[in-house]
Design a protein around this motif. Structure first.
Motif, mmCIF file in Angstrom:
data_model
loop_
_atom_site.group_PDB
_atom_site.id
_atom_site.type_symbol
_atom_site.label_atom_id
_atom_site.label_comp_id
_atom_site.label_asym_id
_atom_site.label_seq_id
_atom_site.Cartn_x
_atom_site.Cartn_y
_atom_site.Cartn_z
ATOM 1 N N SER A 185 35.783 41.099 41.494
ATOM 2 C CA SER A 185 35.466 42.206 40.593
ATOM 3 C C SER A 185 36.217 43.470 40.979
ATOM 4 O O SER A 185 36.681 44.223 40.117
ATOM 5 C CB SER A 185 33.954 42.464 40.586
ATOM 6 N N LEU A 186 36.328 43.731 42.294
ATOM 7 C CA LEU A 186 37.094 44.891 42.750
ATOM 8 C C LEU A 186 38.556 44.769 42.333
ATOM 9 O O LEU A 186 39.183 45.752 41.911
ATOM 10 C CB LEU A 186 36.994 45.029 44.273
ATOM 11 N N LEU A 187 39.102 43.558 42.450
ATOM 12 C CA LEU A 187 40.472 43.331 42.011
ATOM 13 C C LEU A 187 40.600 43.561 40.517
ATOM 14 O O LEU A 187 41.577 44.155 40.042
ATOM 15 C CB LEU A 187 40.911 41.908 42.371
ATOM 16 N N GLY A 188 39.606 43.114 39.770
ATOM 17 C CA GLY A 188 39.624 43.353 38.322
ATOM 18 C C GLY A 188 39.569 44.822 37.986
ATOM 19 O O GLY A 188 40.277 45.296 37.085
ATOM 20 N N LYS A 207 37.682 39.367 26.409
ATOM 21 C CA LYS A 207 36.600 38.380 26.476
ATOM 22 C C LYS A 207 35.728 38.640 27.696
ATOM 23 O O LYS A 207 34.490 38.569 27.627
ATOM 24 C CB LYS A 207 37.179 36.965 26.522
ATOM 25 N N LEU A 208 36.342 38.947 28.830
ATOM 26 C CA LEU A 208 35.592 39.239 30.052
ATOM 27 C C LEU A 208 34.694 40.450 29.861
ATOM 28 O O LEU A 208 33.524 40.445 30.260
ATOM 29 C CB LEU A 208 36.568 39.472 31.209
ATOM 30 N N ALA A 209 35.228 41.500 29.235
ATOM 31 C CA ALA A 209 34.466 42.736 29.051
ATOM 32 C C ALA A 209 33.228 42.510 28.191
ATOM 33 O O ALA A 209 32.111 42.901 28.555
ATOM 34 C CB ALA A 209 35.355 43.807 28.423
ATOM 35 N N ILE A 210 33.412 41.871 27.033
ATOM 36 C CA ILE A 210 32.282 41.676 26.115
ATOM 37 C C ILE A 210 31.316 40.630 26.664
ATOM 38 O O ILE A 210 30.096 40.754 26.516
ATOM 39 C CB ILE A 210 32.798 41.288 24.719
ATOM 40 N N GLU A 224 28.926 53.582 36.724
ATOM 41 C CA GLU A 224 29.517 53.851 38.027
ATOM 42 C C GLU A 224 29.556 52.564 38.843
ATOM 43 O O GLU A 224 28.571 51.804 38.855
ATOM 44 C CB GLU A 224 28.707 54.914 38.775
ATOM 45 N N PRO A 225 30.665 52.259 39.532
ATOM 46 C CA PRO A 225 30.753 51.024 40.323
ATOM 47 C C PRO A 225 29.637 50.925 41.361
ATOM 48 O O PRO A 225 29.319 51.892 42.037
ATOM 49 C CB PRO A 225 32.126 51.129 40.997
ATOM 50 N N LEU A 277 29.568 46.228 34.335
ATOM 51 C CA LEU A 277 29.738 47.260 33.311
ATOM 52 C C LEU A 277 30.912 48.202 33.591
ATOM 53 O O LEU A 277 31.654 48.545 32.673
ATOM 54 C CB LEU A 277 28.440 48.051 33.131
ATOM 55 N N PRO A 278 31.116 48.657 34.851
ATOM 56 C CA PRO A 278 32.321 49.456 35.109
ATOM 57 C C PRO A 278 33.605 48.702 34.784
ATOM 58 O O PRO A 278 34.555 49.286 34.259
ATOM 59 C CB PRO A 278 32.219 49.764 36.608
#
Length: 287
Positions: free
Chosen positions: A120-123, A185-188, A236-237, A254-255
């Motif tokens: 997730s941090l990489l994303g 797609k990942l976001a939604i 916020e992360p 969500l971030p």
């Protein structure tokens, strides 16, 4: 006489600039809270105000970065500490087979958690780019939503996702945008998955509309909602709302979704009533 008048006038004009230069030299990364004095309404005052506005943005960026690093360090340290403790337990000579199995199972869970956080941090880092290195293509959002529904149902078979296409325009171009299909797609999917999780798999309604070249994707649940004091921090992360302690999560989904939507020149709006519902609306430009 001309020389004296010119010299006096030049001093009068350049003195404010000298003061600005002197003040700017004092400002460093350690004291970004300092600001220039603004006098009058002339060009020098506008220059000082513009520089102060830039310092406001820089200070906010530095604070955000420092908070992110602090939170990331904390989140990474927690699973590593647990893994270290479980390894020591498994290595004890007096530990029986059952204790070793439980220790190894705990190590596996925390390793998966650590991998999820790092991914997730990489994303988050990758979606902070300008998007030029990502492949873009024309994507029909109605088809994407069906794909997201199938994906979420595979991961969470008990989820109940309803899709409302009743307000779709006749022109399919109004529901087609240029996007990176995997990122979008990942976001939604993150938003829909959260809606299912925090509503204990009560029905989640996904509504697609298109008006005035703006595509709207609304995800509404019947879940625990978000306390009013937490709404402003929800993107916020690593931040998690105060009423989510009974749910597994890392505060990154969500971030990451927000970064991806911004990459597509869109925005996210959120409204919530605690213990009743939460609605997250994604707005994307069609053109």
């Amino acid at each position: 006489m001309s020389f004296i008048v010119g010299w006096k006038f030049s001093n009068y004009m350049l003195n404010p600039l000298r003061k600005i230069i002197k003040s700017v030299k004092k400002i460093k990364a350690e004291n970004l809270h300092l600001r220039l004095d603004v006098y009058g309404t002339d060009e020098m005052a506008q220059l000082s105000q513009t520089f102060n506005n830039m310092l406001n943005r820089l200070e906010t960026a530095f604070e955000t970065q420092n908070n992110f690093i602090s939170n990331a360090s904390h989140e990474l340290r927690t699973p590593l500490t647990i893994i270290s403790g479980e390894v020591e337990l498994a290595m004890k000579s007096d530990a029986d087979g059952q204790d070793r199995y439980l220790a190894l199972a705990k190590i596996k869970d925390e390793s998966d958690r650590l991998e999820h956080i790092l991914t997730s941090l990489l994303g988050l880092a990758q979606t902070g780019f300008n998007g030029k290195n990502h492949p873009w293509e024309l994507v029909r959002i109605d088809e994407l939503l069906w794909d997201i529904k199938r994906t979420v149902n595979q991961v969470h078979p008990e989820s109940k996702i309803e899709i409302d296409f009743s307000n779709l325009p006749a022109d399919e171009d109004q529901i087609t945008i240029k996007a990176n299909i995997n990122l979008l797609k990942l976001a939604i999917a993150n938003i829909v998955s959260n809606a299912c999780k925090y509503s204990n798999n009560k029905p989640v309604l996904v509504t697609l509309e298109s008006k005035l070249n703006i595509l709207s994707i609304a995800v509404k649940d019947q879940g625990i909602g978000i306390p009013p004091g937490d709404v402003q921090h929800i993107f916020e992360p690593f931040y998690r709302a105060s009423n989510t302690s009974d749910f597994k999560g890392y505060g990154i989904g969500l971030p990451l979704s927000l970064n991806i939507i911004r990459l597509h020149r869109g925005s996210i709006a959120i409204s919530s009533i605690e213990n009743i519902t939460t609605e997250i609306k994604v707005l994307l430009p069609v053109n």
